[in-house]
Write an enzyme that holds these catalytic residues in place. Sequence first.
Site, PDB file in Angstrom:
ATOM      1  N   HIS A 217      46.767  44.054  32.023  1.00 33.24           N
ATOM      2  CA  HIS A 217      47.813  43.929  33.052  1.00 33.24           C
ATOM      3  C   HIS A 217      49.132  43.614  32.340  1.00 33.24           C
ATOM      4  CE1 HIS A 217      45.363  43.989  36.851  1.00 33.24           C
ATOM      5  NE2 HIS A 217      44.413  43.933  35.936  1.00 33.24           N
ATOM      6  N   CYS A 248      44.916  41.114  40.972  1.00 33.38           N
ATOM      7  CA  CYS A 248      43.654  40.608  41.511  1.00 33.38           C
ATOM      8  C   CYS A 248      43.975  39.519  42.509  1.00 33.38           C
ATOM      9  CB  CYS A 248      42.791  40.063  40.370  1.00 33.38           C
ATOM     10  SG  CYS A 248      41.281  39.294  40.965  1.00 33.38           S
ATOM     11  N   ASN A 257      48.428  46.574  36.653  1.00 31.36           N
ATOM     12  CA  ASN A 257      47.898  47.097  35.391  1.00 31.36           C
ATOM     13  C   ASN A 257      49.017  47.799  34.642  1.00 31.36           C
ATOM     14  OD1 ASN A 257      45.562  47.306  37.523  1.00 31.36           O
ATOM     15  ND2 ASN A 257      44.582  47.243  35.514  1.00 31.36           N
TER      16      ASN A 257
HETATM   17  P1  HMG Z   1      29.607  34.785  48.480  1.00 30.04           P
HETATM   18  O1  HMG Z   1      30.356  34.298  49.693  1.00 30.04           O
HETATM   19  O2  HMG Z   1      29.187  33.786  47.471  1.00 30.04           O
HETATM   20  O3  HMG Z   1      28.375  35.727  48.872  1.00 30.04           O
HETATM   21  O4  HMG Z   1      30.528  35.867  47.766  1.00 30.04           O
HETATM   22  P2  HMG Z   1      27.051  35.458  49.660  1.00 30.04           P
HETATM   23  O5  HMG Z   1      25.985  36.168  48.922  1.00 30.04           O
HETATM   24  O6  HMG Z   1      26.893  33.990  49.979  1.00 30.04           O
HETATM   25  O7  HMG Z   1      27.314  36.229  51.023  1.00 30.04           O
HETATM   26  C1  HMG Z   1      28.334  35.822  51.940  1.00 30.04           C
HETATM   27  C2  HMG Z   1      28.623  36.961  52.890  1.00 30.04           C
HETATM   28  O8  HMG Z   1      29.134  38.090  52.171  1.00 30.04           O
HETATM   29  C3  HMG Z   1      27.394  37.471  53.628  1.00 30.04           C
HETATM   30  O9  HMG Z   1      27.833  37.982  54.869  1.00 30.04           O
HETATM   31  C4  HMG Z   1      26.940  38.620  52.770  1.00 30.04           C
HETATM   32  O10 HMG Z   1      26.181  39.565  53.485  1.00 30.04           O
HETATM   33  C5  HMG Z   1      28.272  39.234  52.368  1.00 30.04           C
HETATM   34  P3  HMG Z   1      27.794  37.070  56.222  1.00 30.04           P
HETATM   35  O11 HMG Z   1      26.364  36.668  56.347  1.00 30.04           O
HETATM   36  O12 HMG Z   1      28.727  35.919  55.966  1.00 30.04           O
HETATM   37  O13 HMG Z   1      28.301  38.013  57.252  1.00 30.04           O
HETATM   38  N1  HMG Z   1      28.204  39.972  51.102  1.00 30.04           N
HETATM   39  C6  HMG Z   1      28.647  41.220  50.942  1.00 30.04           C
HETATM   40  N2  HMG Z   1      29.241  42.087  51.793  1.00 30.04           N
HETATM   41  C7  HMG Z   1      29.578  43.313  51.304  1.00 30.04           C
HETATM   42  N3  HMG Z   1      29.354  43.674  50.025  1.00 30.04           N
HETATM   43  C8  HMG Z   1      28.767  42.841  49.156  1.00 30.04           C
HETATM   44  C9  HMG Z   1      28.387  41.556  49.613  1.00 30.04           C
HETATM   45  N4  HMG Z   1      27.808  40.510  49.021  1.00 30.04           N
HETATM   46  C10 HMG Z   1      27.695  39.554  49.936  1.00 30.04           C
HETATM   47  N5  HMG Z   1      28.566  43.232  47.896  1.00 30.04           N
HETATM   48  C11 HMG Z   1      30.777  37.858  46.459  1.00 30.04           C
HETATM   49  C12 HMG Z   1      30.110  36.495  46.576  1.00 30.04           C
HETATM   50  C13 HMG Z   1      30.508  38.360  45.061  1.00 30.04           C
HETATM   51  C14 HMG Z   1      30.178  38.793  47.494  1.00 30.04           C
HETATM   52  C15 HMG Z   1      32.303  37.696  46.723  1.00 30.04           C
HETATM   53  O14 HMG Z   1      32.776  36.657  45.918  1.00 30.04           O
HETATM   54  C16 HMG Z   1      33.073  38.934  46.461  1.00 30.04           C
HETATM   55  O15 HMG Z   1      32.932  39.920  47.158  1.00 30.04           O
HETATM   56  N6  HMG Z   1      33.949  38.904  45.416  1.00 30.04           N
HETATM   57  C17 HMG Z   1      34.681  40.087  45.004  1.00 30.04           C
HETATM   58  C18 HMG Z   1      36.021  39.686  44.487  1.00 30.04           C
HETATM   59  C19 HMG Z   1      36.760  40.916  44.016  1.00 30.04           C
HETATM   60  O16 HMG Z   1      36.472  42.037  44.405  1.00 30.04           O
HETATM   61  N7  HMG Z   1      37.770  40.697  43.141  1.00 30.04           N
HETATM   62  C20 HMG Z   1      38.559  41.759  42.616  1.00 30.04           C
HETATM   63  C21 HMG Z   1      37.836  42.613  41.627  1.00 30.04           C
HETATM   64  S1  HMG Z   1      37.686  41.871  40.003  1.00 30.04           S
HETATM   65  C22 HMG Z   1      39.182  42.279  39.220  1.00 30.04           C
HETATM   66  O17 HMG Z   1      40.097  42.728  39.849  1.00 30.04           O
HETATM   67  C23 HMG Z   1      39.287  42.144  37.730  1.00 30.04           C
HETATM   68  C24 HMG Z   1      39.157  43.482  37.014  1.00 30.04           C
HETATM   69  O18 HMG Z   1      40.169  44.385  37.434  1.00 30.04           O
HETATM   70  C25 HMG Z   1      39.283  43.284  35.503  1.00 30.04           C
HETATM   71  C26 HMG Z   1      40.492  42.432  35.105  1.00 30.04           C
HETATM   72  O19 HMG Z   1      41.627  42.766  35.445  1.00 30.04           O
HETATM   73  O20 HMG Z   1      40.227  41.436  34.417  1.00 30.04           O
HETATM   74  C27 HMG Z   1      37.795  44.120  37.264  1.00 30.04           C
HETATM   75 MG    MG Z   2      42.273  44.378  36.646  1.00 31.80          MG
END
Ligand code: HMG
Ligand code: MG
Length: 313
Positions: A217, A248, A257
């Site tokens: 980034h 993010c 980025n």
């Molecule tokens: P959590 O709250 O700990 O999950 O989140 P959970 O397992 O306790 O589930 C809670 C609720 O989420 C439940 O629904 C699950 O069904 C649902 P409810 O019963 O409350 O209705 N759930 C999901 N729904 C859809 N898809 C799923 C999913 N999993 C659970 N896969 C979790 C944990 C990982 C899901 C959450 O923290 C999350 O989604 N985080 C994603 C964050 C994200 O996307 N960040 C940006 C991307 S990373 C980035 O940008 C960096 C990168 O570019 C590299 C860099 O730059 O360094 C890659």
């Molecule tokens: Mg990134």
Amino acid sequence: MAQATSGQMALPRRVRIVEVGPRDGLQNEPTAVSVDVKVELIERLVAAGLTVVEAGAFVSPKWVPQMAASAEVLARLPKGGDVRFPVLVPNDKGLDQALGAGATEIAVFGAASEGFSRKNINCTIAESLDRFRPVVERATAAGVLVRGYVSCVLGCPYEGEVAPEKVAEVAGELAAMGCYEISLGDTIGVGTPGKAVAMVEAVARKVPVERLAAHFHDTYGQALANLLAVMGAGISVVDSAVGGLGGCPYAKGATGNVATEDVVYMLNGLGVESGVDLGRLVEATQFICGVLGRPPASRVARTLLAHQAAAAA
Ligand code: HMG
Ligand code: MG
């Protein structure tokens, strides 16, 4: 492989660009971007010559609302061609959805700092690795390629400095569980060239440099300099986002980025092939920045668009 050179620095002859604009670029947008716009953006990026375009994320829509329609986006993209459309997957549930949507490549995403891991995916680093292992195993058994990300490789918004050895440890775990490539994310764009090279060298002692990618980034304007430096250390896969979009939601203050246009312009000048047509790419930039209603962060795109406007006046 024969190499281009920049002064004394040996560079790869060819760089593979992984375009992350439709995912990293749009995940942090404050207003919803429609499926139609995402699909048109991806089509334009492919037309510009990009062969890997990250198309979405199967994450919780409560955490990242902008990625909620990733299945619809994937459904409208071509299948079985030369272009790959990876999607992010954090857990089993995400993998189920990605497989259901026909994904042929996924990326699991971990971090080198505990603070960011907790904020971004709500678990410790060790828990995240335990969570990823069965995901990678199941995806691989289904014939799906898996990439691994390590975030905060040059600094963490919650913990500051991150040791290169910690990055190497997490990257090594991801590689050992079956990720074909490890993308090293300077999530908050704080790195500088010397630190970037030291980090890559530390990781390369665990994972061959051919399997590493740079995902930088540009918060402090260092991303291109960092890229050139790590290319000199053997990196030949670069993540970037059209227009310099991105950020993010769990790394406040971080900007986009490195812009794909800026990377392609630099590579062209160095005589390093990327297969990307800068003119077509800038058309994609103009399209998405028109939709978002703001000028591109890319200096190259801004300059080329200004030249075009002047020529048309
Ligand atoms: P959590 O709250 O700990 O999950 O989140 P959970 O397992 O306790 O589930 C809670 C609720 O989420 C439940 O629904 C699950 O069904 C649902 P409810 O019963 O409350 O209705 N759930 C999901 N729904 C859809 N898809 C799923 C999913 N999993 C659970 N896969 C979790 C944990 C990982 C899901 C959450 O923290 C999350 O989604 N985080 C994603 C964050 C994200 O996307 N960040 C940006 C991307 S990373 C980035 O940008 C960096 C990168 O570019 C590299 C860099 O730059 O360094 C890659
Ligand atoms: Mg990134």
